[in-house]
Write a protein that holds these residues in place. Sequence first.
Motif, PDB file in Angstrom:
ATOM      1  N   GLU A  29      -9.405  68.182 -44.933  1.00 41.70           N
ATOM      2  CA  GLU A  29      -9.349  67.662 -43.571  1.00 41.70           C
ATOM      3  C   GLU A  29      -7.903  67.551 -43.098  1.00 41.70           C
ATOM      4  O   GLU A  29      -7.581  67.902 -41.952  1.00 41.70           O
ATOM      5  N   HIS A  30      -7.028  67.083 -43.978  1.00 39.65           N
ATOM      6  CA  HIS A  30      -5.614  66.972 -43.615  1.00 39.65           C
ATOM      7  C   HIS A  30      -5.003  68.354 -43.387  1.00 39.65           C
ATOM      8  O   HIS A  30      -4.236  68.558 -42.438  1.00 39.65           O
ATOM      9  N   ARG A  33      -5.978  69.635 -39.990  1.00 40.77           N
ATOM     10  CA  ARG A  33      -5.225  69.021 -38.889  1.00 40.77           C
ATOM     11  C   ARG A  33      -3.812  69.591 -38.782  1.00 40.77           C
ATOM     12  O   ARG A  33      -3.266  69.730 -37.690  1.00 40.77           O
ATOM     13  N   GLU A  34      -3.224  69.917 -39.942  1.00 40.90           N
ATOM     14  CA  GLU A  34      -1.868  70.457 -39.946  1.00 40.90           C
ATOM     15  C   GLU A  34      -1.833  71.977 -39.757  1.00 40.90           C
ATOM     16  O   GLU A  34      -0.757  72.576 -39.721  1.00 40.90           O
TER      17      GLU A  34
END
Length: 427
Positions: A29-30, A33-34
């Motif tokens: 998920e991180h 986002r990045e």
Amino acid sequence: MPKVALYARYSTDNQSVVSIEDQFRICREHAGRERWQVIDTYHDAAISGASVILRPGVQSLLQDAQRGKFDIVLAEALDRVSRDQADVATLFKHLRFAGVQIVTLAEGEISELHVGLKGTMNALFLKDLAAKTHRGLRGRVEKGKAGGGLCYGYDVVKRTDSEGEPIRGERTINEAEAAIVRRIFGEFAVGKSPRAIATDLNRDGISGPFGHTWGDTTIRGNGVVNNELYAGVLVWNRQRFIKDPNTGKRVSRPNPEAKWIRTEVPELRIVDDELWQRVKLRQAELAKQFESTIKGVRAARAERLNRLRRPAFLLSGLLTCGCCGTRYGIVVNDRYGCLGHFRKGTCDNGRTIRRDDIERRVLAGLTDKLVSPEAVAPRCVPMRRRPTARTMSGARKRKRAAVLLGRLIRASRGFSTPSRMECISRP
């Protein structure tokens, strides 16, 4: 788009394989986002965080980092990578050398500051956790419950408390195995050797502890006849374990007897006091008879503890029996023999060979097969026919220098003097 590799680990009883999937999920998920591209995932399951040496996931990650497979390593927290200060610092340096960053969800991009501070905090956490675990085990032992693994002759009692939590450390006597324990004590007390006892048990098809075959060391030493639990006394904290920094494996060290914890557990007694005392009396007689030998063995063992762990002989651990596949070892008078025959009685191969003889044969075979002129010559021919890159590079440089020298000579003819031409043409 930066390429990222995910790493996850779990080790404690309170975690499971699901923990790894949870770590990967929040890392993905991180990364999303990045806008990072997840190249691969690496994980180590049920492995301690105190050392990365034995963790295949970390080793694979390092190898791929050196190949330039990704730019970032993403983990949930730095303690998921390792809790060992030296390992964190070493891993950080290797990844930085490969041009790879370490990023965690808890700390962000890892720098030298994180390595120093978090490494120290994680090391203190491990020390505190070990002390709390040791204190909890001591409390359990003082209540008459086991503080370690399962001993031969007993079964684990599985039950829960009023809140549904498992009650740990309770044992009950396994009558079938208890009969074997009494047989061993009885035969040893009347003069039978540990090797003869082990041989007869194996011949009768009786499985030893954890389903293994019986050996003389299973009977003597820290084996059956010296286990005070069979006499109704639970002894704990006889040894401690520390990790070898070279291998990452745990190595046992004996504790002084003053630190031993003894608890009476008469309900777990298998051998009566009269038989126990007979065995102790025979051991005292043997100790007196072989006093000088015992002192020599103990002195040699103490000396080994002060040295780096290394094989005792050139071929230690490398020889196996051609009949049963068991390891060969020194059995008597500097001679190798099948340990299955001489210690367990499970093999009929009673032949031995002198250590210097087998070492000479092996070294001669290596010389003949690997480094003889006949073995080396076929591999040298292609190398002679094919010039190396260094040789070709040197030839090109010499040719280029010759061309440049020729140009200088030609250019200087218009204003040359004998002395100048001599200097230019001089090699």
